[in-house]
Structures are given as structure tokens and as C-alpha cells.
Design an enzyme around this catalytic site. Sequence first.
Site, PDB file in Angstrom:
ATOM      1  CD  GLU A   1      31.096 -27.168   4.850  1.00 45.10           C
ATOM      2  OE1 GLU A   1      30.653 -26.696   3.792  1.00 45.10           O
ATOM      3  OE2 GLU A   1      31.810 -28.184   4.893  1.00 45.10           O
TER       4      GLU A   1
ATOM      5  NE  ARG B   1      25.273  21.572 -20.237  1.00 45.42           N
ATOM      6  CZ  ARG B   1      26.593  21.610 -20.142  1.00 45.42           C
ATOM      7  NH1 ARG B   1      27.202  22.622 -19.528  1.00 45.42           N
ATOM      8  NH2 ARG B   1      27.321  20.631 -20.642  1.00 45.42           N
TER       9      ARG B   1
ATOM     10  NE  ARG C   1      33.662 -27.295  -5.182  1.00 47.97           N
ATOM     11  CZ  ARG C   1      34.223 -26.558  -6.133  1.00 47.97           C
ATOM     12  NH1 ARG C   1      34.975 -27.130  -7.061  1.00 47.97           N
ATOM     13  NH2 ARG C   1      34.038 -25.261  -6.171  1.00 47.97           N
TER      14      ARG C   1
ATOM     15  N   GLY D   1      33.587 -22.460   4.675  1.00 49.82           N
ATOM     16  CA  GLY D   1      32.813 -22.830   3.491  1.00 49.82           C
ATOM     17  C   GLY D   1      31.562 -21.964   3.496  1.00 49.82           C
ATOM     18  CB  THR D   2      31.174 -18.369   2.841  1.00 50.87           C
ATOM     19  OG1 THR D   2      31.945 -18.386   1.647  1.00 50.87           O
ATOM     20  CG2 THR D   2      32.027 -17.899   3.990  1.00 50.87           C
ATOM     21  CG  ASN D   3      29.304 -21.564  -1.627  1.00 52.64           C
ATOM     22  OD1 ASN D   3      29.497 -20.353  -1.590  1.00 52.64           O
ATOM     23  ND2 ASN D   3      29.824 -22.346  -2.545  1.00 52.64           N
ATOM     24  CG  ASP D   4      26.956 -26.220   2.684  1.00 52.83           C
ATOM     25  OD1 ASP D   4      25.722 -26.291   2.506  1.00 52.83           O
ATOM     26  OD2 ASP D   4      27.771 -27.000   2.154  1.00 52.83           O
TER      27      ASP D   4
ATOM     28  NE  ARG E   1      34.404 -30.607  -0.149  1.00 55.15           N
ATOM     29  CZ  ARG E   1      33.401 -29.899  -0.681  1.00 55.15           C
ATOM     30  NH1 ARG E   1      32.994 -28.792  -0.086  1.00 55.15           N
ATOM     31  NH2 ARG E   1      32.849 -30.276  -1.803  1.00 55.15           N
TER      32      ARG E   1
ATOM     33  N   GLY F   1      23.669  10.520 -22.379  1.00 58.05           N
ATOM     34  CA  GLY F   1      22.547  10.653 -23.294  1.00 58.05           C
ATOM     35  C   GLY F   1      21.200  10.259 -22.734  1.00 58.05           C
TER      36      GLY F   1
HETATM   37  P1  ADP Z   1      24.825  15.643 -22.100  1.00 53.74           P
HETATM   38  O1  ADP Z   1      24.893  15.274 -20.675  1.00 53.74           O
HETATM   39  O2  ADP Z   1      23.858  14.866 -22.878  1.00 53.74           O
HETATM   40  O3  ADP Z   1      26.178  15.767 -22.722  1.00 53.74           O
HETATM   41  P2  ADP Z   1      24.847  18.505 -21.950  1.00 53.74           P
HETATM   42  O4  ADP Z   1      24.089  19.222 -20.907  1.00 53.74           O
HETATM   43  O5  ADP Z   1      26.283  18.386 -21.704  1.00 53.74           O
HETATM   44  O6  ADP Z   1      24.174  17.104 -22.129  1.00 53.74           O
HETATM   45  O7  ADP Z   1      24.533  19.267 -23.288  1.00 53.74           O
HETATM   46  C1  ADP Z   1      24.353  18.728 -24.549  1.00 53.74           C
HETATM   47  C2  ADP Z   1      25.225  19.456 -25.539  1.00 53.74           C
HETATM   48  O8  ADP Z   1      24.943  20.838 -25.571  1.00 53.74           O
HETATM   49  C3  ADP Z   1      26.682  19.332 -25.217  1.00 53.74           C
HETATM   50  O9  ADP Z   1      27.416  19.174 -26.389  1.00 53.74           O
HETATM   51  C4  ADP Z   1      27.003  20.631 -24.583  1.00 53.74           C
HETATM   52  O10 ADP Z   1      28.346  20.960 -24.732  1.00 53.74           O
HETATM   53  C5  ADP Z   1      26.090  21.591 -25.295  1.00 53.74           C
HETATM   54  N1  ADP Z   1      25.762  22.706 -24.426  1.00 53.74           N
HETATM   55  C6  ADP Z   1      25.116  22.637 -23.246  1.00 53.74           C
HETATM   56  N2  ADP Z   1      25.028  23.845 -22.677  1.00 53.74           N
HETATM   57  C7  ADP Z   1      25.603  24.709 -23.528  1.00 53.74           C
HETATM   58  C8  ADP Z   1      25.832  26.106 -23.483  1.00 53.74           C
HETATM   59  N3  ADP Z   1      25.442  26.857 -22.450  1.00 53.74           N
HETATM   60  N4  ADP Z   1      26.465  26.674 -24.532  1.00 53.74           N
HETATM   61  C9  ADP Z   1      26.852  25.914 -25.566  1.00 53.74           C
HETATM   62  N5  ADP Z   1      26.671  24.615 -25.668  1.00 53.74           N
HETATM   63  C10 ADP Z   1      26.057  23.978 -24.649  1.00 53.74           C
HETATM   64 MG    MG Z   2      27.592  16.800 -21.970  1.00 56.69          MG
HETATM   65 MG    MG Z   3      22.199  14.989 -24.289  1.00 59.11          MG
END
Ligand code: ADP
Ligand code: MG
Ligand code: MG
Length: 903
Positions: free
Chosen positions: A758, A96, A567, A779-782, A631, A105
Site C-alpha cells: 500500500e 422526433r 481488520r 491495499g488500494t485505498n492507501d 491483518r 420523455g
Molecule cells: P418519444 O421518444 O418521446 O417516445 P417519439 O418520437 O417516439 O417520442 O414520438 C412520440 C409519440 O408519437 C410516440 O407514441 C410515437 O409512436 C408517435 N409518433 C411519432 N412519429 C409518428 C409518426 N410518424 N406517425 C405516427 N405516430 C408517430
Molecule cells: Mg417513442
Molecule cells: Mg415524447
Amino acid sequence: MNKWVYFFGAGKAEGAGEMKDILGGKGAGLAEMTRIGLPVPAGFTITTEACHYYYEHGNQYPPGLAKEVAAHVARLERVVGKKLGDAKDPLLVSVRSGAARSMPGMMETILNLGLNAQSVEALARNTKNERFAYDAYRRLVQMYSTVVIGLPKEQLEEKLRSMKQRFGVKGDTEVPASGWKELVGEYKAYFKEKTGKEFPEDPEEQLWGAIGAVFGSWGAEKSVTYRRVEKITGLLGTAANVVQMVFGNTGENSGTGVCFTRDPSSGERTFYGDFLINAQGEDVVAGIRTPMHLQEMAKRMPKLYAQLERVRKILEDHYRDMQDMEFTVEDGKLYMLQTRGGKRTPAATFRMAVDMAKEKLISKEEAVLRIKPEDIERLFYPVIDPQAAAGGLGRRQLASGINAVPGAAVGRVVFTAHEAEDWAKRGEKVILVRRETSPEDVGGMAVAQGILTATGGKTSHAAVVARGWGKCCIVGAEKLQVDSDAKTISVDGRVVKEGDWITLDGSEGLVYQGELPLVMPQLPPAYETLMGWADELRRLGVRTNADTPHDARKAREMGAEGIGLCRTEHMFFKDFEQPEKSVDRQLAIQEMILADNRETRVRALDKLLPFQRRDFSGIFKAMDGCPVTIRLIDPPLHEFVPHDRAKQEELAKRLGVSPETVAHRVEQLKEANPMLGHRGCRLSITYPEILEMQVRAIIEAAIECQKQGIKVFPEIMHPLTLDKKELRILEQATRRVADEVIGKAGAKLHYLVGTMIELPRAALLADQIAEVAEFFSFGTNDLTQTVMGLSRDDAGRFLPDYVDEKKAAVFPADPFQSLDQAGVGLLIQWAIEHGRATRPKLKIGICGEHGGDAESVKFCHKVGMNYVSASPYRVPISRLAAAQAVAQEKLDGRKTGKKRGKK
Ligand code: ADP
Ligand code: MG
Ligand code: MG
């Protein structure tokens, strides 16, 4: 020697929660949860430093890493009591990603590593669940093919679809073992066809493939884009976490979920989350199936829920903040897979900070420190005008969904992230509508006004990303049939096409047809409470930059304690209270500028006097009881006069002079470098009658207001001074007129005369200037322009390169937005020190854009200014920043105090 790998498992961890920088957020969280005795599957974390090394050395792993990983795999096998690839009882792991900052994601994770033709059979035997074993296997082959090898997703998904059709099933959970088995065969054949190689059977090869893919995902385009959009800089890379697999897809007594210790939308102290029975990892986040609420899970699995509830309390007490957790239940046993500080809406941020302080989970100072400037900005995001809503929106309502991020948004429908970006580039407001979003969509999501998806829960990708940005978002609007090929949404026979306007109410989760009017929202009660705490804490005053009574009133509502910069030249352009009179003003000022002798100039100024007096009196009234710094005029004169022939002729006619006279004077006024030209107080040195008129207008307005019982504290400010003698001349002229007006009226009025600082020379000679000035306002812009020798109006062409981390990165931020503390700041400190050496009570403030920038405000606090002045909507940001400066001092003091106490 460098340590590249950290172990966690069986109640012990080499790493800890505060090691986010090198373990990443996920790794640090897993280590910390293990330490405090929560049920976490065992594993190890390869550091972000290893990833950094990998990128620095042309995708080479650091020497020694392979050995260290092998040792940790062996240790993991010992702790778990299973072996990777074992034919009898195989260990399976996930690999992971996870950087120090959460990038939902954006990066890759691969599950079920260690499965091969042999071990899958063992898994089936041991779990007595062949269906599950082959489901896990096909997931591995699928993830490995797409993530590690980079094969396209679509073809694999197509194979999945046709397999389900063959077996006559709809949902994944209905697929029988033989279905998954067939699919694995097809996937592997596809793999061989595309790569010319067999799918790797060797778990070690699989492991290293996955590690490479995780490191590789750090540099992938979507991650780079995300970091740019989010302004995430200075990280080493991603860590790679190798974690023993636990399974949520073994049957009805298993599942996987995501939960928050408090509601991330409202901030309410209720346990909030989604749970999917018989599902693995990504299924919740991907928003493929709409999950059940935790409350429902409480009913169906009460014991498990109670356990989760205990974890919730432990984690929140431990981290003293709202946590966002991932968990998996395998055959009734709970495992925690992730914890992190949860993203939340601005309103929730305030509510949680205030509630937690009241619950004594955190101190008031910490509560104040929890708010970011963006949280305040976002609180003021618009909502649908209640008046428009009162007319009945029923007919317009298209659908309802889950209110993922509040606020409202109006825009035209687009169906892909690319289109969103294209349309936005053309200046269109768009709403991005998708069945579900994926990490590739971030660019389009960033430019959209709002986001709408047909599937997913509050923990889906769309919701998490949008929440981080405070961007209006509705998910799980299941009635919507989104057809991105035909570019239509249909609901109950109604059709919305690309380009049609829709309105989202993210607070209620409602989607409307058409373009509804938006207005400012009501602020949540927690905002008032927290800002009250901030005001008690801070020592720095907060004023506003306001040129009109309207702005002044607005600023007071926002908490301004006076005007730091009014101003006056803006008042010549426009009559804000009576717009139809604007032309009279413009004519009078043009007449004044075109005058070639004192007499006609004075005549023109006499016409301006009543206008100015009325403006000032309106402002004094709006600022009853507060100081108002006015001013004197600082215009580039040539901006006031017409430059095209037709307009010049028109002006000539009105003034009764020849067009040539006008044209000639306009030509005369032209300057090669207006920024350093005849401007600021230089004008009053040449034409003292301008100063006289303005001072008269100010003092007359003040006396008039005083008579009506209004408390006035005028502060007359001379712009752009560069010398004591120059300022002395202006100060004497100011006092002469003011005292004469006051004397004649028989009034008692206290006023101050001061100057803007300024120019570098004024700052350097601050000790002398303070002999005359009763106050300084930076007057920190100028000042930034003149200290740096950069023209603000032209810097846009090259300054971005100076800030861009990938290019020169000379400055950490645009010096016109955030004060250059090293350079300009040094001069400011010098001027304060020397000014106060002459006049200890010298009042000092700042009135550039920087007065509304949180970091700059903290600097102003540190160097001992009396106040900052910001534009009305930034006043709360400045109040908060000023309080945070004090809160941080207090917390630091407590820490060092404790240390000292121990000694
Ligand atoms: P993200 O950062 O995208 O959430 P993760 O590394 O947390 O990615 O993992 C994606 C999914 O897989 C998550 O829902 C996580 O809980 C699940 N997951 C990751 N590692 C395991 C594991 N060892 N056992 C079960 N589920 C896992
Ligand atoms: Mg996660
Ligand atoms: Mg993921």
C-alpha cells in the site's frame, strides 16, 4: 464532405442498427427495422453530429444541411407519393428526437407537421373524416406552440377543457369536428396574441421550427438533469427523425400502442403491452387514458394481433434481446414506429438472460454479460416484512394499482417534485404522489423512495423512468383522488395528507397507510442459475472483507470463498458477539496504549488476548474450509484514547493513574499527519509485544478450531510495509511465536506470512519484498492516497470537480471508488511482475474498496491476480465482474478467430 442525413423507406435504409452513435437509438432502430422488411413509415434521420455542430457553433446548422434536408424531403415525397403542404393530397410528417441512449420523455417530438388551412381540408376530404383532420390539426398547433415557441401548456389545456364543456362532452374521442375546428381557431388566435405572428402556414417553416426545437431539447434543463442523474456522458447530441405520419386516430379500426417482447417486470416470456383505440402517439405514454392490455386487443382485433406477434418474434430474434416497441394501426394496417432494448426490472434481467440462454437465443457468456452491477444491487432491494404482512394488512390498504417496478418503499407523502427535492435535502424519506408524472418531475423522482401515480399503465412516463432506476413504482391507482393543491389524497372517505407515512409494495401494486417494516427479499431462481454460470466461468477468486463472524457468515451466503481482509483494530472497539463486553476491550486497549513501559503494556495485552482469540475462532468457524487473511493491527493510536477532559478523568480513575498522565500521553500520541505517522507495521517494530499477542491469538484460535474438525487456513498479513528488512524482522517474530505455539500444542498447522502493498516504495521494491512475503494484498485505498498524493478524507472537497464532465474532467471516475488504472494500476502491474519474478507462486489479491467495483475487478483479472476481496454485499458484483472479464475474452476470441478463419 460530411453526410448529415440518412434516408429510410420502401424497404431500404442508408443507416443501420449499429449506427446508434450518429443516428440515435430511434433512428438506428427505424433504419434497421426498414432493412429487415418490417412495415415502417418512410423518413430520414438528421445525425447527432449535426446537433453537435449546432451546439458547437452557437446554434448554427452545419452548412449544406439545408440542401441535404431539401433533397431528402423530395425523396420522401417521391417514395410516399405525396407532397408536403399539397392542397390535394398532403404529406404529413413528425419530427422526433432520439439520442444514442434512451432518455424517456426528456426530449421533444412534434406530430402532424405539414398541416395548414389548405392541407387540413384536403386531409378531411381524402379521409372522409373531418373530425380526424381537425383533431390532428389542433394537436399540431398545440405541440408547435408549446414545444417550438415555448408557450405555456396550461392556457391551451384550459381552452380545450372549456371547449369540451361547451359541447357537453367528456372524452377527447367524443369531440365533434366542429369542436376541433373551433379549438384550432382559438389556438391560432392565442398564438398570434402571444407571438405577434400568424401561426406558420408554410410546411418548410414548420419543419425547420421543429428541427430547431428537437435540437434545442437536448440542451433543455430537464434533459441535462436527466443525463446527470443517469450519469450519461460522452454523447454528441440528439438526432432528428423526420417520419411520414401514420394515424391511429382515424376511428375504431385504428389505434396506437406500446409493447414489450417479454414482460418487463417479471421477465416472463409473454407478450406484454398496452393499446389505445382511436388515439395518437403520445396518448399511451402520457398515461392520460388507461389503455387496454394486448390480450384484450387479441380478442378484438385478432388478425392485427397475429401480425404484431410475428413482428415480436422477428425483432427479438434479430436483436437477441427483449425489445420495447411503439406501433400504430391506421385503418387496420400495422406500422412500427420504434424499437429499442427494453428497460426491465432486475429480476426480469436475470430471468430473461437465463431463459434466452436456455432457448439458445444467446450464449451463456452473453447471458453473463447482460447483467450490470446495479442489477445485482437492486435485486437486494427490500420488500415488506412478511411477518408484518401476516398480521393482516387489509385495514391499512389504501388502494391498488399497477405493479410497475417491484420492491417496497416507505416514506412521507409529497405532491410535487420540488417538494420531494426539498424534503429529501432535509434528510426526509419521501414518496412522490402525482396524478401522472412528466419529464419535469425527474429530479424529484430521483430522490424519492418510491413513486405513486393515479393514472397511466406500465408504459407511462413514471413507470419507464422508475424502471430504469429500479425504483419502486405503482401507477394507475385509479381509486386515489390526488389533489395536489389541497395536498391530499382521498380514497373511500379516508384522507392522507402531505407528510403522512405510506408504504408501497411495488411487486403487488398495493398502497398502505403508515410505515411498514421492510426486509431483504428472496432471490429469484434465475439469480442462482446465472451466478452459477458466472462461477464456472471466472478464474479470479472472490473473498470478502469481514471483521466479525456475522459478516463472515453473511459473505459466505453471498458466495465469498474466504476472507481477504480481517481488520483486527475494529475488534478493539467493539465486542460484536457480546456487546456488553465492549467496554472491557476499550479499556484494555487504552491501557495498552497509555502504558509507558513494556511490563504494563504486556499486562494490558494479556487482557486483550482472550478477546482476540474468541473473535478469530468465530471467524475461522464461519469460514470453515476457506483461507482467512488477518491483518495485524493498523490503528491511528490517538483515535483509541479519549480527548475530552471528562473522559480522560474517567479513564484515569479506572486505570489508577492521574488524569495528567492520561492527558500527557494523549498529547504525546498526537501526530501532525497520522495517515503517514506511527501506524501499521511501524507499531510492531516499536512494540513487538503487540504483534506477539496477536499472532498468539490467531494461532491458538486456529489450533482450537482444528481440534473441533474445522479446516483453517490462516494468512497473517503485515500492513504498510515499505522495506524487505522491515518485513523480515516482522516475519521472523511472527514465525517464532506461531511455531512455538504450534510446537507446544503438538499440532500441525500450515499458515502463511505476507504483506499488504500500500506504499509506492513497497510496490517498486516488490522483487525484494517477495523474498520474504508469501503473499501480497494490494491495499488500494492507501496506495491510491500515496501514489496520487491525495488524502481520501479531504478529497471530497475538490475531487468532484476532477470527475465532473462539465468542469475539469481530469479523471473518468473517483479514483477512490474505481481504481486509477493508468497510474495506480501501472504500479500494481509492476509489483505483480517483479514479485512473481522472485516468487513465481506468489499469491496476489486486492483488499481495498476497489475489490467490489466491477471495472476494477476486471482490471485485477487482466493483471493476473489470484483473488479480489470485497465487502459482503458486493461479493456477487465481484463474482459477476470476474466472470464478465472471461466472457468478454471468449467472445472477442471468437470474433477474431472467425476473422482469421476467413482469411
Ligand atoms: P418519444 O421518444 O418521446 O417516445 P417519439 O418520437 O417516439 O417520442 O414520438 C412520440 C409519440 O408519437 C410516440 O407514441 C410515437 O409512436 C408517435 N409518433 C411519432 N412519429 C409518428 C409518426 N410518424 N406517425 C405516427 N405516430 C408517430
Ligand atoms: Mg417513442
Ligand atoms: Mg415524447
